[in-house]
Scaffold this active site. Structure first.
Site, PDB file in Angstrom:
ATOM      1  CG  ASP A 170      46.278  50.405  33.743  1.00  0.00           C
ATOM      2  OD1 ASP A 170      46.346  50.563  32.502  1.00  0.00           O
ATOM      3  OD2 ASP A 170      46.257  49.288  34.283  1.00  0.00           O
ATOM      4  CG  HIS A 220      40.280  42.604  31.176  1.00  0.00           C
ATOM      5  ND1 HIS A 220      40.955  41.511  31.676  1.00  0.00           N
ATOM      6  CD2 HIS A 220      40.385  43.574  32.125  1.00  0.00           C
ATOM      7  CE1 HIS A 220      41.462  41.800  32.867  1.00  0.00           C
ATOM      8  NE2 HIS A 220      41.131  43.051  33.162  1.00  0.00           N
ATOM      9  NE  ARG A 252      30.522  43.923  39.432  1.00  0.00           N
ATOM     10  CZ  ARG A 252      31.791  44.277  39.204  1.00  0.00           C
ATOM     11  NH1 ARG A 252      32.626  44.408  40.203  1.00  0.00           N
ATOM     12  NH2 ARG A 252      32.207  44.507  37.976  1.00  0.00           N
ATOM     13  CD  GLU A 311      47.005  47.417  31.173  1.00  0.00           C
ATOM     14  OE1 GLU A 311      47.055  48.658  30.984  1.00  0.00           O
ATOM     15  OE2 GLU A 311      46.668  46.901  32.255  1.00  0.00           O
ATOM     16  CD  GLN A 365      42.739  43.273  40.762  1.00  0.00           C
ATOM     17  OE1 GLN A 365      43.567  42.467  40.335  1.00  0.00           O
ATOM     18  NE2 GLN A 365      41.983  43.993  39.960  1.00  0.00           N
ATOM     19  CE1 TYR A 394      36.421  45.525  42.886  1.00  0.00           C
ATOM     20  CE2 TYR A 394      36.808  43.738  44.426  1.00  0.00           C
ATOM     21  CZ  TYR A 394      35.991  44.369  43.499  1.00  0.00           C
ATOM     22  OH  TYR A 394      34.769  43.839  43.196  1.00  0.00           O
ATOM     23  CE  LYS A 441      45.411  45.835  38.667  1.00  0.00           C
ATOM     24  NZ  LYS A 441      45.361  45.152  37.368  1.00  0.00           N
ATOM     25  CB  THR A 497      43.536  43.506  30.472  1.00  0.00           C
ATOM     26  OG1 THR A 497      44.169  43.768  31.711  1.00  0.00           O
ATOM     27  CG2 THR A 497      43.953  42.146  29.947  1.00  0.00           C
TER      28      THR A 497
HETATM   29 MN    MN Z   1      45.746  47.118  34.141  1.00  0.00          MN
END
Ligand code: MN
Length: 460
Positions: free
Chosen positions: A157, A164, A173, A231, A270, A274, A283, A393
């Site tokens: 991905d 996005h 951030r 997507e 996430q 992450y 995911k 995305t």
């Molecule tokens: Mn994705």
């Protein structure tokens, strides 16, 4: 490059009446590939076995039944035995498709795909001498149970949607939304192929480790911030050998076609997991794809110049291996992308799905499909037929063009109000989420990718 030919003629009509409706996704100019099971139509038709079909209007041309008609001599030779440059015949190609093996057909490359497309176009066109023979090979789409279109070996991905990436970066951030590598390197991660499911498969709310910012330690529980990601997925048709790289000008030869892809995402999971290695359980519980693979040839009329979206800080340029004349002149595809939501309460009340967003691929993407293939293989990674490359995305610049609830609800701070008064920040159990995409422009027949939908089940 995919050139336009007679199969794209907007005046071309099919003897399959529903394929001539203005709003169908599957006119004769499309001819996408899908894999399905269906009730047996006779002793020659093994019940429950998967086969490849071609969507045409509301119908599917069942290539198993086409093969049977050929083998038993029910149909004339149909021009299918002439040898191609590769030493194959269309009859050989139909045999692998009849067996439900799209990967084998895809691996033959663009020439086989174009050869079959030309034959299908002529065979399904109004006035075709094959109409009587092919009529019994049609099935109603409603009678077909769609499967994944091919065996997906690996799934990557990407993160090509720069609006996005910027919006999500701002949430995580605020002072440094877009990391400095973004504009130079196609960002991606290796995803999980085993949990890719076909449209219509229910998606169970996952459990995960959750740690709200205010909590001292994490807990385990059902995801509270379940989201979708709008997507597109590119299906690889032909492999490159391990240790070789695919130059940009050859990259599209490795692509078979496109599907819609919903990269379901557990945002709370996430946020905690992450760093430092990227998405994992957030995911890997499910990703949904649409059942019909729309080929690169069908998409050819929607090719357009590739122009990067205008963005803060501008465009610093492109490294030479990712830059090329053809990529700039026609490496993008102008498709419209849409997301719809129908809650359980809306469904019970007979209310139509509500559109959450509509945008255009060309306004979202920082990289083309060709650049993704070339970058993926830069270090010698071998792509294989059936691999799926997600775009990431695809959010447009406007507030109603965002391809996830994370963006539409401002990170969960601004709930959306639905027509029946319900509100949403993230998905609730019973929600049905549907992705759609289509190409439409003057002088060209409209085509669509069909739908990619899934309904959220409560956590187990
Ligand atoms: Mn994705």
């Amino acid at each position: 490059m995919n050139l336009l030919d007679t199969t794209h003629d907007p005046a071309l009509r099919s003897w399959v009446a529903s394929a001539n409706a203005d709003d169908t996704d599957f006119p004769i100019q499309n001819l996408p590939f899908g894999c399905f099971t269906a009730p047996s139509v006779g002793p020659h038709d093994t019940p429950g076995s998967a086969r490849i079909g071609i969507a045409i209007g509301h119908q599917v041309l069942d290539l198993r039944l086409v093969q049977y008609a050929l083998l038993t001599g029910q149909a004339p030779a149909w021009g299918l035995t002439a040898e191609t440059a590769e030493g194959n015949t269309l009859r050989d190609w139909i045999a692998s498709l009849a067996a439900g093996d799209l990967n084998a057909f895809m691996s033959l490359g663009p020439a086989a795909r174009r050869g079959l497309r030309a034959w299908l176009s002529a065979a399904l066109a109004e006035g075709s001498p094959l109409q009587a023979a092919l009529q019994p090979c049609l099935r109603a789409q409603a009678d077909c149970t769609m499967q994944l279109p091919c065996q997906i070996g690996d799934y990557t991905d990407f993160y090509t949607g720069i609006h996005h990436a910027t919006s999500v970066g701002k949430l995580f951030r605020p002072d440094n939304p877009l990391l400095p590598n973004y504009k130079w390197v196609p960002i991606g991660y290796h995803g999980r192929a085993s949990s890719i499911v076909v449209s219509g498969t229910p998606v169970r709310r996952p459990l995960g480790q959750l740690k709200p910012p205010t909590a001292e330690t994490p807990t385990v529980g059902p995801c509270q911030r379940l989201d979708y990601e709008l997507e597109l997925g590119a299906v690889i048709g032909t492999r490159n050998a391990l240790g070789t790289r695919v130059p940009l000008e050859e990259a599209e030869d490795h692509l078979f076609g496109l599907v819609l892809l919903n990269d379901w995402s557990a945002r709370d999971v996430q946020a905690w997991e992450y760093q430092p290695l990227g998405p994992f359980l957030a995911k890997n519980f499910a990703s949904t794809i649409s059942p019909w693979v729309v080929t690169m040839e069908a998409l050819a009329p929607f090719r357009t110049a590739f122009t990067r979206p205008a963005i803060d800080g501008g465009d610093p340029g492109t490294l030479p291996y990712l830059d090329g004349e053809a990529n700039r002149a026609s490496g993008a595809f102008d498709l419209t992308l849409e997301v719809e939501l129908q809650t359980a309460a809306m469904r019970a009340a007979g209310l139509a799905p509500q559109r959450l967003s509509r945008g255009r691929w060309t306004e979202a993407a920082w990289w083309t499909l060709a650049q993704l293939v070339t970058h993926h293989t830069l270090g010698g990674c071998n792509l294989q037929e059936g691999d799926l490359l997600g775009t990431g995305t695809l959010s447009g610049p406007g507030p109603d063009q965002a391809g996830s609830l994370l963006e539409l609800s401002g990170g969960g701070k601004a709930p959306l109000t639905l027509p029946n008064g319900e509100t949403r920040t993230f998905l609730q159990d019973g929600d049905t989420l549907k992705l759609k995409a289509w190409g439409e422009k003057p002088g060209v027949r409209r085509i669509g990718l069909g739908a990619c939908s899934g309904t959220v089940l409560p956590a187990a």
